[in-house]
Design an enzyme around this catalytic site. Structure first.
Site, mmCIF file in Angstrom:
data_model
loop_
_atom_site.group_PDB
_atom_site.id
_atom_site.type_symbol
_atom_site.label_atom_id
_atom_site.label_comp_id
_atom_site.label_asym_id
_atom_site.label_seq_id
_atom_site.Cartn_x
_atom_site.Cartn_y
_atom_site.Cartn_z
ATOM 1 N N LYS A 109 -0.835 5.390 7.952
ATOM 2 C CA LYS A 109 0.233 5.312 6.949
ATOM 3 C C LYS A 109 -0.840 5.109 5.790
ATOM 4 C CE LYS A 109 1.967 1.947 4.849
ATOM 5 N NZ LYS A 109 1.633 1.518 3.792
ATOM 6 N N LYS A 167 -6.947 1.215 -3.422
ATOM 7 C CA LYS A 167 -7.008 1.115 -1.791
ATOM 8 C C LYS A 167 -7.216 2.545 -0.711
ATOM 9 C CE LYS A 167 -6.021 -1.307 1.382
ATOM 10 N NZ LYS A 167 -4.548 -2.129 1.996
ATOM 11 N N THR A 189 1.149 -1.202 0.011
ATOM 12 C CA THR A 189 -0.033 0.148 0.031
ATOM 13 C C THR A 189 0.844 0.823 -0.075
ATOM 14 O OG1 THR A 189 -1.856 -1.472 1.175
ATOM 15 C CG2 THR A 189 -1.919 1.174 0.962
#
Length: 291
Positions: free
Chosen positions: A240, A172, A97
């Site tokens: 994050k 995502k 990711t």
């Protein structure tokens, strides 16, 4: 069957690489801590290499699943990166990711070497990786995706192409934005139920049959009600991911007030020592503030 390398044996990569081997693919692994790669080989088979470059040599597909943009650049473009070992016509499939920017950057550099690239972040958490039931969101050339999709399906229940390179990472971000709001709503609902003197499990059993149902509700309400958070997708990782989404939003002009607020709530959970707690620990923050 394909010759593949898997770079990064974290909580996701470790079982994902195992599924590839179990499906009959020839698997070579690399991990920054070499002992972990050796343990993987001792447990399952295959082989391991001391550098990403060596692991990538002669492979049809190289999978990467590391921590962040900088980690990804290092294992791909560094002095011992996979770019120096991959053959022309091979495919790099990145499950990290990361930002859409780094996906586009890698695509451009790899294309100059005749190497194809797909950004393919995953959703489903550690349980999804262990069970081979991940959702894979892919950006890249349609023909390249068609070529590698049968291999990706070793650890995926759903793998779909969403557009050109970068589209997987952008999707995502959408995924994480949705999760942030849902988990905060579930945390507030469970705290409300507790304060109201209700039986939380019975309440969820009823409302999960209606419009309030969600994956988070079905898979996290019991542990949240029991105040158990020492498992699952860590708060540090979620922050994050949300940081990437918020940065992208600043550039594309979208407004994410709820996401920004939940990100702040997660920073408070970190302040409570919950860096490695599951993302459902938003309830712990509410319960602490209510005391």
């Amino acid at each position: 069957m394909a010759k593949v390398a898997f770079i990064g044996l974290g909580v996701m990569g470790y079982p994902m690489a195992r599924h590839l081997l179990n499906k009959g693919h020839e698997v070579t692994v690399y991990n920054r801590t070499f002992a972990k790669a050796q343990t993987w080989v001792d447990t399952y088979g295959g082989r391991c290499c001391p550098t990403p470059k060596e692991a990538a040599e002669g492979q049809d597909i190289v999978f990467t699943c590391v921590g962040n943009d900088n980690d990804l650049r290092e294992v791909v473009l560094g002095s011992d990166g996979v770019i120096h070992g991959m053959k022309k016509g091979a495919v790099l499939v990145d499950h990290t990711t990361a930002s859409a920017d780094v996906a586009r950057e890698l695509h451009q550099v790899l294309a100059e070497k005749g190497i194809d690239f797909l950004d393919a972040p995953v959703s489903g958490g550690q349980a999804g990786a262990e069970n081979g039931a991940l959702t894979v969101m892919v950006g890249g050339d349609e023909a390249v995706f068609a070529r590698v999709k049968p291999v990706i399906e070793a650890f995926a229940r759903c793998a779909e192409r969403l557009g050109e390179v970068g589209a997987g990472q952008l999707t995502k971000m959408v995924n994480q934005i949705c999760i942030a709001g849902v988990v905060q709503g579930l945390a507030e609902a469970l705290q409300f139920a507790r304060k109201a003197g209700l039986d939380g499990e019975k309440v969820i059993e009823v409302i999960s049959k209606g419009a309030a149902q969600s994956w988070q509700m079905e898979n996290r309400y019991k542990t949240m009600w029991g105040q158990s958070y020492d498992f699952g997708f860590a708060v540090d990782w979620m922050r994050k991911d949300l940081g990437i989404a918020l940065e992208e939003a600043r550039r594309n002009g979208s407004h994410l007030p709820l996401t920004a607020l939940v990100d702040q709530f997660y920073s408070e959970v970190q302040g409570m020592g919950g860096n490695r707690w599951d993302t459902s620990s938003l309830l712990a923050r509410l319960e602490k503030s209510a005391k």
